[in-house]
Design an enzyme around this catalytic site. Structure first.
Site, PDB file in Angstrom:
ATOM      1  N   ASN A  43       0.839  -1.199   0.000  1.00  0.00           N
ATOM      2  CA  ASN A  43       0.000   0.000   0.000  1.00  0.00           C
ATOM      3  C   ASN A  43       0.869   1.242   0.000  1.00  0.00           C
ATOM      4  O   ASN A  43       1.980   1.244   0.545  1.00  0.00           O
ATOM      5  CB  ASN A  43      -0.967  -0.003   1.192  1.00  0.00           C
ATOM      6  CG  ASN A  43      -0.344   0.516   2.470  1.00  0.00           C
ATOM      7  OD1 ASN A  43      -0.330   1.717   2.726  1.00  0.00           O
ATOM      8  ND2 ASN A  43       0.213  -0.382   3.284  1.00  0.00           N
ATOM      9  N   PHE A 103       5.004   4.878  15.004  1.00  0.00           N
ATOM     10  CA  PHE A 103       6.380   5.334  14.768  1.00  0.00           C
ATOM     11  C   PHE A 103       6.948   4.540  13.601  1.00  0.00           C
ATOM     12  O   PHE A 103       8.136   4.236  13.566  1.00  0.00           O
ATOM     13  CB  PHE A 103       7.258   5.059  15.991  1.00  0.00           C
ATOM     14  CG  PHE A 103       6.948   5.918  17.188  1.00  0.00           C
ATOM     15  CD1 PHE A 103       6.901   7.300  17.089  1.00  0.00           C
ATOM     16  CD2 PHE A 103       6.733   5.336  18.427  1.00  0.00           C
ATOM     17  CE1 PHE A 103       6.640   8.089  18.204  1.00  0.00           C
ATOM     18  CE2 PHE A 103       6.471   6.117  19.546  1.00  0.00           C
ATOM     19  CZ  PHE A 103       6.417   7.495  19.421  1.00  0.00           C
ATOM     20  N   SER A 104       6.104   4.152  12.664  1.00  0.00           N
ATOM     21  CA  SER A 104       6.556   3.091  11.777  1.00  0.00           C
ATOM     22  C   SER A 104       6.072   3.116  10.343  1.00  0.00           C
ATOM     23  O   SER A 104       6.496   2.264   9.564  1.00  0.00           O
ATOM     24  CB  SER A 104       6.150   1.753  12.416  1.00  0.00           C
ATOM     25  OG  SER A 104       4.836   1.821  12.924  1.00  0.00           O
ATOM     26  N   CYS A 105       5.204   4.034   9.981  1.00  0.00           N
ATOM     27  CA  CYS A 105       4.728   4.046   8.595  1.00  0.00           C
ATOM     28  C   CYS A 105       5.923   4.315   7.670  1.00  0.00           C
ATOM     29  O   CYS A 105       6.614   5.323   7.837  1.00  0.00           O
ATOM     30  CB  CYS A 105       3.664   5.113   8.427  1.00  0.00           C
ATOM     31  SG  CYS A 105       2.363   4.571   7.365  1.00  0.00           S
ATOM     32  N   ASN A 170       5.087  -2.875  11.563  1.00  0.00           N
ATOM     33  CA  ASN A 170       4.389  -2.149  10.519  1.00  0.00           C
ATOM     34  C   ASN A 170       4.861  -2.739   9.179  1.00  0.00           C
ATOM     35  O   ASN A 170       5.596  -3.731   9.158  1.00  0.00           O
ATOM     36  CB  ASN A 170       4.679  -0.652  10.620  1.00  0.00           C
ATOM     37  CG  ASN A 170       3.547   0.184  10.025  1.00  0.00           C
ATOM     38  OD1 ASN A 170       3.080  -0.096   8.922  1.00  0.00           O
ATOM     39  ND2 ASN A 170       3.105   1.202  10.733  1.00  0.00           N
ATOM     40  N   THR A 171       4.487  -2.132   8.101  1.00  0.00           N
ATOM     41  CA  THR A 171       4.800  -2.702   6.791  1.00  0.00           C
ATOM     42  C   THR A 171       6.285  -2.565   6.430  1.00  0.00           C
ATOM     43  O   THR A 171       6.998  -1.726   6.983  1.00  0.00           O
ATOM     44  CB  THR A 171       3.948  -2.024   5.709  1.00  0.00           C
ATOM     45  OG1 THR A 171       4.116  -0.617   5.845  1.00  0.00           O
ATOM     46  CG2 THR A 171       2.496  -2.385   5.836  1.00  0.00           C
TER      47      THR A 171
HETATM   48  C1  LIG Z   1      -3.773  -0.299   3.538  1.00  0.00           C
HETATM   49  C2  LIG Z   1      -2.983  -0.269   4.797  1.00  0.00           C
HETATM   50  C3  LIG Z   1      -2.920   0.899   5.551  1.00  0.00           C
HETATM   51  C4  LIG Z   1      -2.172   0.946   6.738  1.00  0.00           C
HETATM   52  N1  LIG Z   1      -2.123   2.108   7.469  1.00  0.00           N
HETATM   53  C5  LIG Z   1      -1.520   2.116   8.682  1.00  0.00           C
HETATM   54  C6  LIG Z   1      -1.543   3.292   9.508  1.00  0.00           C
HETATM   55  O1  LIG Z   1      -2.097   4.326   9.154  1.00  0.00           O
HETATM   56  N2  LIG Z   1      -0.939   3.228  10.719  1.00  0.00           N
HETATM   57  C7  LIG Z   1      -0.305   2.098  11.164  1.00  0.00           C
HETATM   58  O2  LIG Z   1       0.229   2.076  12.265  1.00  0.00           O
HETATM   59  N3  LIG Z   1      -0.246   0.987  10.375  1.00  0.00           N
HETATM   60  C8  LIG Z   1      -0.842   0.968   9.173  1.00  0.00           C
HETATM   61  N4  LIG Z   1      -0.796  -0.162   8.384  1.00  0.00           N
HETATM   62  C9  LIG Z   1       0.027  -1.319   8.809  1.00  0.00           C
HETATM   63  C10 LIG Z   1      -0.785  -2.432   9.476  1.00  0.00           C
HETATM   64  O3  LIG Z   1      -1.420  -1.974  10.632  1.00  0.00           O
HETATM   65  C11 LIG Z   1       0.127  -3.637   9.829  1.00  0.00           C
HETATM   66  O4  LIG Z   1       1.100  -3.216  10.747  1.00  0.00           O
HETATM   67  C12 LIG Z   1       0.842  -4.248   8.621  1.00  0.00           C
HETATM   68  O5  LIG Z   1       0.029  -4.158   7.469  1.00  0.00           O
HETATM   69  C13 LIG Z   1       1.219  -5.712   8.828  1.00  0.00           C
HETATM   70  O6  LIG Z   1       0.113  -6.490   9.200  1.00  0.00           O
HETATM   71  P1  LIG Z   1      -0.820  -7.303   8.159  1.00  0.00           P
HETATM   72  O7  LIG Z   1       0.071  -8.220   7.377  1.00  0.00           O
HETATM   73  O8  LIG Z   1      -1.812  -8.022   9.036  1.00  0.00           O
HETATM   74  O9  LIG Z   1      -1.455  -6.277   7.303  1.00  0.00           O
HETATM   75  C14 LIG Z   1      -1.501  -0.216   7.182  1.00  0.00           C
HETATM   76  C15 LIG Z   1      -1.563  -1.389   6.409  1.00  0.00           C
HETATM   77  C16 LIG Z   1      -2.287  -1.436   5.231  1.00  0.00           C
HETATM   78  C17 LIG Z   1      -2.307  -2.700   4.419  1.00  0.00           C
END
Ligand SMILES: Cc1cc2nc3c(=O)[nH]c(=O)nc-3n(C[C@H](O)[C@H](O)[C@H](O)COP(=O)(O)O)c2cc1C
Length: 341
Positions: A43, A103-105, A170-171
């Site tokens: 994303n 703290f991680s985006c 985070n991602t």
């Molecule tokens: C579309 C999208 C938007 C996200 N936005 C945020 C965000 O605004 N703040 C945040 O802390 N993490 C955000 N994340 C990260 C997720 O909370 C998570 O840490 C990460 O995607 C890994 O977990 P997953 O594999 O279950 O998605 C986002 C993830 C996705 C896919």
């Protein structure tokens, strides 16, 4: 136990300008395939552009309708003490139970020192955690970025600066792929793209390693029971959640899994987790939390253990290793030791 903190909030939603398309998928069948299971998701979405007032109203309503449930607000703000204080104050007034600090985006707005720009800089992180924890009256989790060599460094700083827990991961910074017909990268916005954040099944093993490292740090340097750890990354099943808990996580979060499959994933996950617990006679999360941690060691130790095990197996191996081992008078017993039935 399993949830994703509700909504990603900052003071000034006006500054958030998202683009479309903003997601790209990776399938097992590879580049360009429209078939095959989705294993990776990228994303390039910024935090929510929904106005703070609406979020606050919804938080309040949620707590009124479900007073016995835990509501955790995920928040992010610029490098600005007064801004953080105002955001925390307004969010806390809605009755949320805890705060998760982003703290991680990995993408978007590093120039405003938001998200990973703070989580990757331990001095900045310490300062901002200090502001937040001086203001917050509810527990605070610091959400960590995996886009760093040693995730235990920021985790240590966050916990030493007053945070009650950490959440990871985070991602992961990624380039999802190139369209082999147009030669343009994905996700493609007006012919161009920008690196984004990778999530879903494919990141699960990386997330497990990061959580394992943080759990070990928490165990050795902080009271394991005084602080909490939230495991995130590629969770879609009860087994995925169990793995995080076995590595020390107190809670588990799901994001992309729910985006792809809907809320039904959570019900399925909970029932699979219960089945796992039944199979092992565990009656609570604490019965197995961190149980697999002790089986991680160094490679040198693995070599030593293997040499020792081979030695022991040889010692108990039945029969003679070579004809020079026949003792003479003991041949009846020695023959017997080599019969299979
Ligand atoms: C579309 C999208 C938007 C996200 N936005 C945020 C965000 O605004 N703040 C945040 O802390 N993490 C955000 N994340 C990260 C997720 O909370 C998570 O840490 C990460 O995607 C890994 O977990 P997953 O594999 O279950 O998605 C986002 C993830 C996705 C896919």
């Amino acid at each position: 136990m399993t949830y994703e903190p509700v909504d990603w909030v900052s003071l000034d939603a006006e500054k958030v300008k998202n683009v479309t398309p903003r997601y790209a998928r990776l399938r097992v069948d590879g580049n360009g395939s429209a078939k095959g299971q989705i294993i990776g998701w990228q994303n390039i979405e910024l935090i929510s552009d929904r106005p703070l007032e609406i979020m606050l109203k919804e938080f309040k309503q949620l707590k009124e309708e479900y007073p016995d449930r835990i509501l955790i607000a995920s928040i992010m703000e610029e490098y600005n003490k007064a801004g953080w204080e105002e955001l925390i104050d307004r969010v806390e007034q809605t009755g949320v139970d805890a705060l998760e600090i982003n703290f991680s985006c990995p993408h978007g707005m590093p120039e405003r020192r938001m998200g990973a720009a703070v989580g990757q800089d331990c001095a900045l992180l310490e300062e901002v955690c200090g502001w937040i924890n001086a203001k917050a009256t509810v527990p605070v989790w610091a959400k960590m970025t995996p886009n760093i060599t040693d995730i235990t460094q920021p985790a240590r700083v966050a916990l030493s600066s007053g945070c009650e827990g950490v959440a990871a991961i985070n991602t992961i910074m990624s380039v999802m792929g190139i369209n082999l017909t147009t030669l343009r990268p994905e996700p493609c916005v007006e012919g161009y793209s920008t690196p984004g954040g990778y999530s879903a099944k494919a990141v699960h093993p990386i997330a497990l390693a990061k959580v394992m490292n943080i759990a070990k740090l928490m165990k050795s340097e902080f009271g394991d029971t005084d602080y909490s750890l939230s495991g995130i990354g590629g969770v879609e099943s009860g087994g995925d959640a169990a793995e995080f808990i076995l590595l020390g996580a107190n809670t588990v979060q799901v994001c992309t899994g729910v985006m792809m499959h809907g809320y039904g994933v959570v019900k399925k996950l909970c029932s699979e987790l219960k089945d796992f617990m039944k199979q092992h006679n565990f009656s609570s999360i604490e019965d197995f939390r961190g149980a697999s941690l002790e089986y991680f060691t160094t490679h040198t130790d693995l070599v030593t253990r293997q040499q020792e095990a081979i030695k022991q197996r040889k010692a108990i191996r039945k029969g003679l290793q070579s004809d020079k081992d026949w003792t003479g008078d003991g041949f009846v017993k020695e023959t017997e030791s080599m019969v299979s039935n």
